[in-house]
Design a protein around this motif. Structure first.
Motif, mmCIF file in Angstrom:
data_model
loop_
_atom_site.group_PDB
_atom_site.id
_atom_site.type_symbol
_atom_site.label_atom_id
_atom_site.label_comp_id
_atom_site.label_asym_id
_atom_site.label_seq_id
_atom_site.Cartn_x
_atom_site.Cartn_y
_atom_site.Cartn_z
ATOM 1 N N THR A 143 -31.741 -29.103 28.843
ATOM 2 C CA THR A 143 -32.459 -27.883 29.230
ATOM 3 C C THR A 143 -33.617 -27.614 28.277
ATOM 4 O O THR A 143 -34.725 -27.268 28.696
ATOM 5 N N ALA A 144 -33.363 -27.769 26.979
ATOM 6 C CA ALA A 144 -34.416 -27.555 25.985
ATOM 7 C C ALA A 144 -35.564 -28.537 26.183
ATOM 8 O O ALA A 144 -36.739 -28.174 26.042
ATOM 9 N N ILE A 197 -37.679 -27.362 29.216
ATOM 10 C CA ILE A 197 -38.521 -26.205 28.903
ATOM 11 C C ILE A 197 -39.649 -26.614 27.955
ATOM 12 O O ILE A 197 -40.770 -26.104 28.050
ATOM 13 N N ILE A 225 -34.985 -17.785 32.461
ATOM 14 C CA ILE A 225 -34.025 -18.798 32.030
ATOM 15 C C ILE A 225 -32.630 -18.182 32.040
ATOM 16 O O ILE A 225 -32.381 -17.163 31.384
ATOM 17 N N ASP A 259 -39.246 -17.084 26.725
ATOM 18 C CA ASP A 259 -38.276 -18.058 27.234
ATOM 19 C C ASP A 259 -37.310 -18.491 26.133
ATOM 20 O O ASP A 259 -36.149 -18.799 26.405
ATOM 21 N N TYR A 293 -33.291 -18.626 26.387
ATOM 22 C CA TYR A 293 -32.583 -19.869 26.120
ATOM 23 C C TYR A 293 -31.543 -19.665 25.016
ATOM 24 O O TYR A 293 -30.432 -20.218 25.086
ATOM 25 N N SER A 342 -29.396 -20.849 18.290
ATOM 26 C CA SER A 342 -29.386 -19.681 19.191
ATOM 27 C C SER A 342 -29.805 -18.423 18.449
ATOM 28 O O SER A 342 -30.539 -17.592 18.994
ATOM 29 N N CYS A 382 -33.490 -18.362 18.049
ATOM 30 C CA CYS A 382 -34.174 -18.112 19.323
ATOM 31 C C CYS A 382 -34.176 -16.639 19.716
ATOM 32 O O CYS A 382 -35.094 -16.174 20.397
ATOM 33 N N MET A 426 -40.110 -24.448 21.448
ATOM 34 C CA MET A 426 -39.038 -25.175 22.102
ATOM 35 C C MET A 426 -38.984 -26.618 21.622
ATOM 36 O O MET A 426 -37.905 -27.231 21.577
#
Length: 806
Positions: free
Chosen positions: A589-590, A593, A609, A668, A672, A735, A738, A749
């Protein structure tokens, strides 16, 4: 070359000289154009005032920034509503007279500019560290450069409703309503935006903050109205707002080469940019606008400057008036008469028969309008391939279209080459005509045949294989989805249905809702989405655009969306994802993006997201879906508006959504980060918040992390399956980085991918905060919409009740 360009060329030369550090300027002080090394400086030498050489024989006085090399104020010359720098010759003198007046004179001693402060008790002058030149009578400010701006606004400088920025025929004002306004020739307002509905009783003030946010001050409250795309970053970078000679208002960082925000993303929307009767357009080789005349019935006013406009070759028509047709063109008729539901023919005839009408524009997208351009005789045109409008302008005698390149060939050579060209076209046309007849015969006879249906579908998909999306008919999609019966899910953009093409390819058809764009604009947005190709992005196979029907056809993802596996119940234990697959999904996923943010031609901000938009193929590889769709949904559709005018889903929204700050790619990152915590814990973040007495999930998780109890964050259902705690630690720390409060604290990202892969070391993250400090209650309006590009998001619906996976 305009004044600003010449000024920038000369500033680096001036900086090599040693300036005089002068906190206070004593009465009787003088500066001379013959000695440009002599200046008056601010105490910290950040700003200086002095003469600048414009050309070999001309000079002007300006206040400039020492390191950024830009002028923030100059002695201006306002004549008949226009503004330019007051230019003098080599013998010019700038004086602070004993009577308190600032005076600029030329070689002959004639006054060119004055502050008009003589005999007002002025006793001192000083250039402070903010770039403000102040004349004082004791402790009272009598005059200042901030109170008398020219074309630039800097941090710490307020713009009130009584002040105006000017550049040539263009002006910028703050209206008493709170809106910002750009005007041509003090008569035509071509841009007006702001926060008038949020104003209170007191007159507003506009201020540029040093962090790159343009704010409106009203009754003690601060409301954000525009943002530079680098806001909050750069620390000591010099930011300023400037009205250019091209009529556009821009925000700059560090100099005039880096534009971080512009009032008008499309320069051709500036009224009068190409002069009277000039047409503004773009070509493929340059992103800069070009100016041209409508046809050979016109000629340039100045062959050396296309922006000065055009004029008719014949002005006296003697009754022989004709309407010149200009396809895909509109006239910027901001003060025009508007006629509703009148077709293109009636629009042209009405203008032709009216003595006051000079030109007209007929639109044909969604609604049919006729805009009549009446006297005064000034016409500003815009031509582009996406414009669904046709315009007409009056000319004398027969219409003379612009010549083709072949017209420039002369003599017998022209005839021979023309004849050979025609023969070649005839032969080629015959061959293609025969091929078309065969193709039509095959189409009608074999298209619906079971024997040939698969072959036809494969030929159709060749268009997609070449990189272009396939255009499907609504009838075919209706048949292939069995009347849209097999519904896979629904979300803010519309419902998704399973379908099978004629060649047995399984697809997911998304019916978009709230689409208001015209045919061409929709196709352009679809082309942008289809141009993104990455292993971790869902592929767009084709689209349908017929009347009000707008559908996107994607590859079918066998395992559906991540939420179906992540938030399983006890009776769905067979769908539980082990840690290895979860970590690979987070990493994939990262990477997807990252491609959208950093590797596409234009940065694409997803804006939503969440696990429902992370799809899994047959091998549980993660693919991001619904990217680029935010720009397709019109904010005019009230079904897609929530009370906070937010696009996104509860639990995944970055703080800037609620604090009226700009939405960038860093938004985003926040979403995420929340998804990453959910992948580790296996639980919805807002559901966990409810379980722990409304304490935010992120705060609870960070508390456990601080205590060294990372294992309590991990999904308890993975206890017996083996979990790589080193990967868990990396994921948890990433996380927290982020979901930091301020976007500038979040990594890119691309850095997230490197941290998850263990390529770079992860520093200990600070605690995430509950709310952004200093947020205001006002409504925010991001005026840049690069609307260029898909870097900002529109308003949206509340959280969907069911999955919107493809």
């Amino acid at each position: 070359m305009n004044f600003c360009s010449l000024l920038l060329l000369q500033l680096p030369l001036l900086l090599v000289f040693t300036t005089t550090s002068t906190a206070n300027i004593p009465p009787g002080s003088s500066l001379y154009a013959s000695n440009t090394s002599q200046t008056w400086s601010s105490p910290n030498n950040t700003f200086f005032l002095g003469f600048t050489q414009v050309d070999p024989t001309s000079y002007t006085v300006s206040i400039s920034h020492s390191t950024a090399g830009v002028s923030i104020w100059t002695t201006d010359n306002v004549v008949a509503g226009t503004a330019s720098a007051a230019v003098i010759d080599y013998g010019g003198v700038f004086q602070f007279l004993p009577n308190g007046n600032l005076l600029l004179t030329n070689r002959s001693g004639a006054t060119v500019w004055t502050s008009n402060t003589g005999n007002l008790g002025v006793t001192s002058a000083a250039l402070d560290d903010t770039g403000n030149l102040v004349l004082k009578a004791g402790s009272i400010n009598v005059w200042s450069s901030f109170q008398n701006p020219t074309d630039t606004l800097v941090p710490s400088q307020n713009l009130t409703v009584n002040q105006t920025l000017r550049s040539g025929v263009y002006s910028f004002r703050l209206l008493s309503s709170g809106n910002m306004s750009l005007t041509w020739n003090d008569s035509v307002e071509y841009w007006n935006q702001g926060l008038s509905s949020a104003l209170k009783s007191t007159p507003p003030t506009l201020q540029l903050q040093s962090n790159g946010i343009l704010t409106l001050l009203d009754a003690g409250s601060r409301m954000s109205v525009a943002f530079g795309n680098d806001y909050g970053e750069g620390g000591e970078v010099m930011r300023f707002l400037r009205l250019g000679s091209d009529g556009n208002l821009r925000m700059y960082s560090g100099g005039t080469t880096t534009t971080t925000w512009a009032a008008l993303a499309d320069q051709c929307q500036v009224y009068g940019y190409c002069g009277n009767m000039g047409i503004c357009s773009y070509n493929e080789s340059s992103l800069s606008p070009i100016c041209k005349c409508p046809s050979l019935n016109f000629e340039a006013v100045d062959v050396n400057d296309s922006r000065k406009g055009c004029k008719r070759k014949v002005e006296d028509c003697a009754g022989n008036v004709t309407m010149l047709e200009l396809k895909q063109t509109k006239f910027l008729t901001f003060q025009a008469q508007q006629i509703v539901t009148i077709g293109i023919t009636a629009c042209r005839v009405n203008c032709l028969s009216s003595t006051s009408c000079m030109a007209c524009t007929s639109t044909s997208d969604t609604y049919v309008y006729c805009y009549m351009k009446n006297t005064p005789d000034f016409v500003s045109g815009y031509q582009g391939p996406v414009l669904l409008s046709t315009s007409y302008i009056k000319v004398c005698g027969p219409v003379q279209p612009n010549p083709l390149p072949s017209y420039q060939i002369g003599g017998d050579k022209k005839f021979r080459e023309s004849r050979g060209w025609k023969v070649g076209v005839l032969v080629t046309g015959t061959i293609w005509g025969l091929a078309a007849l065969v193709g039509l015969f095959w189409w009608f006879c074999c298209k619906n045949s079971p024997k040939f249906g698969g072959v036809w579908a494969q030929y159709t998909l060749l268009e997609y294989a070449s990189g272009a999306p396939v255009q499907f008919s609504y009838k075919d999609l209706h048949r292939w989805t069995q009347g849209f019966k097999d519904k896979l899910g629904a979300g803010g953009f519309g419902a998704v249905y399973r379908g099978v093409l004629a060649n047995r390819t399984v697809v997911a058809a998304k019916q978009l809702e709230g689409i208001e764009q015209g045919e061409r604009q929709f196709r352009m947005e679809v082309a942008t989405i289809s141009s993104t190709h990455h292993l971790n992005l869902v592929r767009l196979i084709g689209f349908c655009s017929e009347g009000r029907h707008r559908l996107l056809v994607y590859e079918f993802m066998k395992n559906g969306s991540l939420d179906h596996f992540l938030f399983t119940t006890e009776d769905q234990s067979g769908k539980l994802l082990n840690w290895k697959r979860r970590f690979n999904i987070a990493l994939g996923t990262a990477r997807g993006i990252t491609y959208l943010h950093e590797e596409c031609r234009d940065c694409i901000v997803h804006c939503d997201i969440k696990p429902e938009n992370i799809l899994l193929d047959a091998n549980f590889n993660a693919k991001v879906s619904d990217f680029g769709l935010a720009k397709l949904i019109s904010t005019k559709d009230q079904r897609y508006r929530s009370l906070t005018t937010i696009r996104g889903t509860r639990g995944y929204l970055a703080p800037e959504w609620l604090a009226n700050l700009p939405i960038t790619s860093k938004s985003d990152l926040y979403s995420y980060g929340m998804v990453l915590l959910e992948i580790v814990s296996g639980r919805r973040n807002f559901e966990v918040s409810a379980e722990i007495n409304q304490k935010r999930f992120s705060e609870w998780a960070y508390g456990e992390f601080e205590k060294g109890n990372v294992e309590t964050i991990v999904d308890k259902r993975l206890a017996d399956q083996g979990v790589d705690m080193e990967q868990v630690m990396r994921a948890v720390q990433v996380s927290f980085w982020c979901i930091q409060e301020h976007p500038s604290q979040r990594p890119t990202m691309g850095k997230v991918v490197q941290m998850l892969e263990g390529i770079i070391e992860i520093a200990r993250p600070p605690a995430p905060k509950a709310l952004m400090k200093g947020s205001t209650s006002g409504t925010s309006t991001n005026l840049s919409s690069k609307d260029s590009a898909q870097s900002t998001c529109e308003a949206s619906a509340p959280p969907p009740s069911s999955s919107s996976s493809i």
